[in-house]
Structures are given as structure tokens and as C-alpha cells.
Design a protein around this motif. Structure first.
Motif, PDB file in Angstrom:
ATOM      1  N   ASN A  78      36.158  31.550  46.560  1.00 13.77           N
ATOM      2  CA  ASN A  78      34.757  31.528  46.149  1.00 13.77           C
ATOM      3  C   ASN A  78      33.849  32.146  47.226  1.00 13.77           C
ATOM      4  OD1 ASN A  78      32.303  30.931  45.038  1.00 13.77           O
ATOM      5  ND2 ASN A  78      32.526  28.699  45.132  1.00 13.77           N
ATOM      6  N   VAL A  79      34.129  31.837  48.500  1.00  9.83           N
ATOM      7  CA  VAL A  79      33.348  32.431  49.594  1.00  9.83           C
ATOM      8  C   VAL A  79      33.528  33.947  49.574  1.00  9.83           C
ATOM      9  CG1 VAL A  79      33.103  32.626  52.093  1.00  9.83           C
ATOM     10  CG2 VAL A  79      33.446  30.385  51.066  1.00  9.83           C
ATOM     11  N   ARG A  80      34.763  34.359  49.373  1.00  9.52           N
ATOM     12  CA  ARG A  80      35.066  35.793  49.315  1.00  9.52           C
ATOM     13  C   ARG A  80      34.272  36.457  48.176  1.00  9.52           C
ATOM     14  NH1 ARG A  80      37.667  40.278  51.853  1.00  9.52           N
ATOM     15  NH2 ARG A  80      36.522  41.696  50.530  1.00  9.52           N
ATOM     16  N   ASP A  81      34.222  35.780  47.022  1.00  3.20           N
ATOM     17  CA  ASP A  81      33.467  36.320  45.886  1.00  3.20           C
ATOM     18  C   ASP A  81      31.984  36.437  46.218  1.00  3.20           C
ATOM     19  OD1 ASP A  81      35.764  36.421  44.466  1.00  3.20           O
ATOM     20  OD2 ASP A  81      35.390  34.620  43.265  1.00  3.20           O
ATOM     21  N   LYS A  82      31.473  35.422  46.913  1.00  4.93           N
ATOM     22  CA  LYS A  82      30.056  35.447  47.305  1.00  4.93           C
ATOM     23  C   LYS A  82      29.776  36.652  48.199  1.00  4.93           C
ATOM     24  CE  LYS A  82      29.253  30.437  47.480  1.00  4.93           C
ATOM     25  NZ  LYS A  82      27.877  29.936  47.332  1.00  4.93           N
ATOM     26  N   THR A  83      30.643  36.864  49.190  1.00  4.68           N
ATOM     27  CA  THR A  83      30.399  37.973  50.109  1.00  4.68           C
ATOM     28  C   THR A  83      30.506  39.302  49.376  1.00  4.68           C
ATOM     29  OG1 THR A  83      32.716  37.997  50.784  1.00  4.68           O
ATOM     30  CG2 THR A  83      31.215  36.724  52.146  1.00  4.68           C
ATOM     31  N   SER A  85      29.871  39.869  46.206  1.00  4.56           N
ATOM     32  CA  SER A  85      28.740  40.142  45.326  1.00  4.56           C
ATOM     33  C   SER A  85      27.463  40.357  46.141  1.00  4.56           C
ATOM     34  CB  SER A  85      28.596  39.069  44.248  1.00  4.56           C
ATOM     35  OG  SER A  85      27.930  37.962  44.726  1.00  4.56           O
ATOM     36  N   PHE A  86      27.378  39.750  47.337  1.00  5.38           N
ATOM     37  CA  PHE A  86      26.232  40.033  48.196  1.00  5.38           C
ATOM     38  C   PHE A  86      26.257  41.497  48.657  1.00  5.38           C
ATOM     39  CE2 PHE A  86      23.877  40.448  52.108  1.00  5.38           C
ATOM     40  CZ  PHE A  86      22.726  39.708  51.873  1.00  5.38           C
ATOM     41  N   ARG A  87      27.440  41.939  49.049  1.00  2.00           N
ATOM     42  CA  ARG A  87      27.603  43.314  49.506  1.00  2.00           C
ATOM     43  C   ARG A  87      27.183  44.302  48.411  1.00  2.00           C
ATOM     44  NH1 ARG A  87      30.365  47.400  52.244  1.00  2.00           N
ATOM     45  NH2 ARG A  87      30.776  46.409  54.232  1.00  2.00           N
TER      46      ARG A  87
END
Lengths: 94, 252
Positions: A78-83, A85-87
Motif C-alpha cells: 500500500n505504501v508503494r502504491d501511494k508513492t 500514485s504521488f509520483r
């Protein structure tokens, strides 16, 4: 990133995550709280000046049918997904 | 479960930028801020070989000053990699950061006008004061020394929304100061556009200020070693790398 399990039960896990600080732990904690089946998640770390245990200890309590380690894996993804989608959003705007 | 963020720039510059991120949680916003400050590596002078220092300051003091000079950081340097720089200035003159000569022309002082030391040619002396050094700049994190911090002023605050709740009493003509960025009819308005004074934007009105949930205005200033956009993206990458590492460690 060295992990050391301190306490492991069916629905509760305490794990030391060596070398990390609030930067990552707080993001991870929040991702855990967003994860389905997680009842409680917190981490504890002491300042360097305290001596003794300074690496963060993450504690996860899960509801039935969820293994704490699986929840941790989901949260990391989930953290990876957040980063990611932020990128994407940042690059689109920049 | 993947969020969709929305990013909108207010000011954009290599050195200084401001942007709004919507639908971001406070924890993730703070993770990015902290990562920019402590986890984005930059080059900075770390070892100095003094060939001649007849200035009025000790070698150690000069070295500290050299270390604090921000250096432009190419993206193909890894943590621990070094670049060599040299400086040779003779009095009467001031040694500036711009006098540093680099072996790698992509690594240079981000600002040329940082004074290192004033060198004199004292009356009656045989020779002028002189500073000649060779230095190794090393790539490292802000965590290990503040000279490696790429972001010098990194912060965020809530995006705010103004609600007009009625008319102000006649005798109330005090300024109502607010700093930041407000959202008005979907438009982002920096408060400097009305002199940070709400009573100028909404004259004669009584207003309430509300935070827009999960919308943060990031304000990021770089020391010049990396452009702001690289700072942000490298910080996000460092969080992503750790998430990957954790996922793999858990799977084992």
C-alpha cells in the motif's frame, strides 16, 4: 532493513525494524491502519540519547482471519502504491 | 487500495516551489517532508587536503566553511561516491565559493558568491596570505550531517477555505492576518495577493477560516544542489524503496 520478531501470536505481532525512523514508520503505521483486518497498529521508538532500544518496534493487532504478517505485507504494498500514485500526480503537474 | 493524488503548482522555480497536494494523509505528507530533509543525498565537501593556508583561520574552520557550500549534484552519483575540487586564492583578495575548481564539471558550487575567507597582503610581510587546498566532496544523506540536506526550508500547511458568516460590526476595522494559500471557488489564491489581510479581500464581512481536509500546501526551498522537483521525486523514491525492501523482508 533487518527485521527481528519480538513477539508473534495468532493475532498479534511485535517486530523490530532496524535502521528506520519516524519518516518511514509513521507512513507504514498509517498504511496498516488503512489495511483491512487490522484492529490496531502502532510503533514505539526511543531517542538516541536514551540508550538501549532505539530501533522502532512495530506492534500490530489483527482481527480474526487475518495474519499480522500478511497485513504487514499488504501495508508495505500500500505504501508503494501511494508513492507510485504521488509520483504520477507530481510528474503530471510539473 | 490506491489513492489518487492531485498536484497543482502555485509557484514553480528551480530553487523554490509551492504546490498543493489533495487527498493526501498527514502521515504521508510528513513522510515526504522528512524524507526531503534527511534522506535525499547530496554532494558536499567532506575531506580537505591543505596545501597552504597562511590565512588568519585554522584549517578546520576553513574546512567547515567549505563543507557548507552547496554543490550541484548530478543524478548518477551514489552514496559514498566522491568528486574532487580545488581552490587556490592569493591575497589581497577574498576566496569565494566560485573560486572552487571541480574535476567533474557537473559538480560545481550552486552559488558563486559565498565568501570563504578574506585574504590580505599584510604591510611589511614578505608574501601575501594564500589558501590552496584540494577537497573531496562525498555523496551522503542529511541524516549524517546538515551540510548534505538538499532542502533548506521544507514545510507544508493546510490549504484553507474562507467562509463569510455575516457582516462585521461597524467598529471592527482591525486587520485579519492569514498566511498561506486559500481556495476560493476552486481557485488557489496565495494570501500575498491581498497583503495577507482577509479584511482587504472581504471588506466589511465577518469570516471564518477552515482547513480543507487532506489538502496540503507544500513549500519547498532547495539549497541549489538539486532542483525542487528532483528533491521531491528522490524523497518519494526513498520511501518507495523502503516499502519494497520491507515487503521482500516480510515475504522471506
Amino acid at each position: 532493513m533487518d527485521l527481528r520478531v519480538i513477539e508473534s501470536e495468532e493475532a498479534e505481532l511485535s517486530i523490530e525494524i532496524a535502521g528506520e525512523d519516524h519518516t518511514f514508520m509513521n507512513v507504514l503505521k498509517e498504511a496498516l491502519l488503512e489495511t483491512e483486518g487490522v484492529g490496531a497498529a502502532t510503533y514505539d521508538m526511543n531517542p538516541e540519547q536514551s540508550g538501549g532500544q532505539t530501533d522502532p518496534i512495530l506492534t500490530i493487532k489483527t482481527e480474526e482471519d487475518t495474519a499480522p504478517l500478511d497485513a504487514l505485507e499488504t501495508a508495505a504494498r500500500n505504501v508503494r502504491d501511494k508513492t507510485d500514485s504521488f509520483r504520477t500526480a507530481f510528474e503530471a503537474a510539473a | 487500495m490506491s489513492e489518487d493524488y492531485e498536484v497543482e503548482f502555485i509557484d514553480r522555480d528551480e530553487r523554490d516551489a509551492r504546490f498543493v497536494v489533495r487527498d493526501i494523509t498527514p502521515a504521508f505528507a510528513n513522510g515526504i517532508r522528512r524524507a526531503i530533509v534527511s534522506d535525499v543525498p547530496t554532494l558536499s565537501i567532506d575531506t580537505v587536503r591543505v596545501i597552504e593556508n597562511s590565512s588568519v583561520m585554522f584549517d578546520e574552520q576553513i574546512s567547515l566553511r567549505l563543507g557548507l557550500v552547496p554543490l550541484t549534484t548530478p543524478d548518477d552519483y551514489d552514496v559514498g561516491e566522491t568528486a574532487t575540487l580545488a581552490l587556490d586564492v592569493e591575497g589581497p583578495d577574498t576566496a569565494y565559493s566560485g573560486d572552487l575548481v571541480s574535476a567533474d564539471d557537473r559538480v560545481e558550487p550552486a552559488d558563486d558568491n559565498i565568501p570563504i575567507i578574506d585574504l590580505k597582503y599584510p604591510e611589511g610581510a614578505d608574501s601575501p596570505q594564500r589558501l590552496e587546498i584540494e577537497a573531496e566532496a562525498v555523496m551522503d544523506h542529511g541524516k549524517s550531517h546538515a551540510k548534505h540536506q538538499g532542502g533548506v526550508a521544507v514545510g507544508y500547511r493546510h490549504l484553507q477555505r474562507i467562509e463569510v458568516v455575516g457582516d462585521a460590526a461597524d467598529w471592527e476595522d482591525e486587520p485579519n492576518i492569514l498566511r498561506g494559500v486559500i481556495e476560493d471557488d476552486g481557485e488557489l489564491v496565495p494570501t500575498e495577493s491581498f497583503d495577507h489581510d482577509l479584511s482587504k479581500r472581504y471588506p466589511g464581512k465577518e469570516v471564518e477560516v477552515h482547513d480543507v481536509p487532506n489538502a496540503f500546501v507544500f513549500s519547498i526551498e532547495s539549497d541549489g544542489s538539486l532542483p525542487v522537483s528532483d528533491l521531491v521525486l528522490n524523497a518519494v523514491d526513498s520511501l518507495a524503496d523502503r516499502a519494497d525492501e520491507l515487503e521482500q523482508a516480510v515475504q522471506l
